[in-house]
Scaffold this active site. Structure first.
Site, short mmCIF file in Angstrom:
data_model
loop_
_atom_site.label_atom_id
_atom_site.label_comp_id
_atom_site.label_asym_id
_atom_site.label_seq_id
_atom_site.Cartn_x
_atom_site.Cartn_y
_atom_site.Cartn_z
N ASP A 18 0.82 -1.21 0.00
CA ASP A 18 0.00 0.00 0.00
C ASP A 18 0.86 1.26 0.00
O ASP A 18 1.94 1.28 0.59
CB ASP A 18 -0.93 -0.02 1.23
CG ASP A 18 -2.08 0.96 1.09
OD1 ASP A 18 -2.39 1.37 -0.05
OD2 ASP A 18 -2.67 1.32 2.12
N ASN A 66 -10.93 -2.72 -5.20
CA ASN A 66 -10.15 -1.78 -6.02
C ASN A 66 -10.78 -1.50 -7.39
O ASN A 66 -10.47 -0.48 -8.03
CB ASN A 66 -8.70 -2.25 -6.20
CG ASN A 66 -7.87 -2.18 -4.94
OD1 ASN A 66 -6.97 -2.99 -4.71
ND2 ASN A 66 -8.15 -1.21 -4.08
C1 IPE Z 1 -5.30 -2.72 0.00
O1 IPE Z 1 -5.01 -1.39 -0.22
C2 IPE Z 1 -5.34 -3.45 -1.30
C3 IPE Z 1 -4.06 -3.67 -1.96
C4 IPE Z 1 -2.89 -3.31 -1.49
C5 IPE Z 1 -4.12 -4.37 -3.21
P1 IPE Z 1 -6.16 -0.28 -0.36
O2 IPE Z 1 -5.49 1.02 -0.56
O3 IPE Z 1 -7.13 -0.70 -1.39
O4 IPE Z 1 -6.89 -0.37 1.06
P2 IPE Z 1 -7.76 0.70 1.83
O5 IPE Z 1 -8.77 1.24 0.85
O6 IPE Z 1 -6.86 1.78 2.32
O7 IPE Z 1 -8.36 -0.05 2.97
C1 IPE Z 2 -1.65 0.16 -3.29
O1 IPE Z 2 -1.42 1.52 -3.39
C2 IPE Z 2 -1.89 -0.46 -4.63
C3 IPE Z 2 -3.27 -0.91 -4.85
C4 IPE Z 2 -4.25 -0.81 -4.00
C5 IPE Z 2 -3.56 -1.47 -6.14
P1 IPE Z 2 -2.61 2.56 -3.38
O2 IPE Z 2 -3.03 2.84 -4.78
O3 IPE Z 2 -3.71 2.13 -2.49
O4 IPE Z 2 -1.88 3.83 -2.78
P2 IPE Z 2 -2.48 4.87 -1.74
O5 IPE Z 2 -2.94 4.09 -0.55
O6 IPE Z 2 -3.59 5.58 -2.42
O7 IPE Z 2 -1.32 5.75 -1.43
MG MG Z 3 -4.12 2.43 -0.52
#
Ligand code: IPE
Ligand code: IPE
Ligand code: MG
Length: 238
Positions: A18, A66
């Site tokens: 993340d 996602n």
């Molecule tokens: C969790 O990250 C999913 C992945 C890393 C694939 P998210 O960014 O989607 O999670 P939330 O929305 O902060 O809970």
């Molecule tokens: C994790 O990074 C990757 C996926 C969830 C696919 P994020 O896209 O959630 O990055 P932040 O949390 O918005 O910084």
């Molecule tokens: Mg995220």
């Protein structure tokens, strides 16, 4: 206190990757660039796990939630998954078994075919098993396993009263891999976000503010060392 190394054996590490978006935002770049950098970090960390001789490694790359992100971002992510899938043949030399836990039906047919092919062709490798969770949800996993069990009771000679944890684990997307020992989440949030709900049952949980694109081998080894100092009691008195 003295710890027996075997008690703290590290068989399975899972990562919630993340912080890609925030990594990019901090630098004034589009979120999509953060994902590209995140892809590079994924490859670096996978290699570091192999060097550290961790037999099972699992990465959360795309959750069932996602898909609700803007189309441009989802398209970029799917593009990166595609790149990895069609590149992964190169990694066959790595002797790594590759699995794709999750509901792959949302991906284009050629990607689904390639996932099936990579799983099939890497099935004999046993140095490391790398699971890339694509369109994965912990609840979706439990529901699909429950449905499968219902079908087995209807069509085969399984009976509801015989259901146990071993049978149920064997119906999950992760049927071929052991429960998680160590979960690492980057990006500062301290939550599971619907990842491996069943399989994380007794995992050691570790969180870092480091954003995923900045996470590397040094950070991994640091967490592995902390893991070795943890006292895993599994509800017993030791
Ligand atoms: C969790 O990250 C999913 C992945 C890393 C694939 P998210 O960014 O989607 O999670 P939330 O929305 O902060 O809970
Ligand atoms: C994790 O990074 C990757 C996926 C969830 C696919 P994020 O896209 O959630 O990055 P932040 O949390 O918005 O910084
Ligand atoms: Mg995220």
């Amino acid at each position: 206190m003295y710890k027996n190394e075997n008690e703290n054996e590290l068989r399975h590490v899972a990562f919630i990757m993340d912080g890609n978006g925030r990594w990019a935002k901090k630098r004034g770049f589009p979120r999509t660039l953060g994902h590209k950098k995140g892809g590079e970090a994924f490859r670096t960390v996978a290699r570091a796990c192999k060097n550290a001789k961790i037999p099972y490694v699992t990465f959360f790359a795309f959750s069932t939630e996602n898909i609700k992100r803007p189309k441009e971002e989802v398209d970029t992510l799917f593009g990166l998954f595609r790149e990895y899938l069609f590149d992964a043949e190169k990694y066959a030399a790595d002797k790594t078994r590759i699995l794709f836990p999750g509901d792959r039906s949302i991906f284009p047919p050629d990607m689904i075919q390639q996932m099936n092919k990579l799983e099939r062709e890497s099935a004999g490798f046993d140095e490391m098993t790398l699971s890339l969770c694509l369109n994965y949800g912990g609840r979706a996993d439990i529901i699909q396993a429950a449905k499968k069990f219902g079908q087995l009771c209807r069509d085969k000679d399984l009976r509801p009263e015989n259901l146990d944890e071993k049978i149920f684990s064997g119906l999950l997307y992760t049927k071929d891999i052991p429960d998680v020992d160590l979960l690492i989440r980057t990006g500062g949030e301290q939550r599971l976000s619907n990842f491996l709900l069943w399989q994380l049952c007794y995992a050691e949980l570790m969180f870092t503010d480091t954003l995923w694109p900045d996470f590397g081998e040094k950070d991994l080894l640091n967490f592995v060392n902390i893991y070795k100092t943890r006292d895993r009691r599994f509800g017993e008195i030791k």
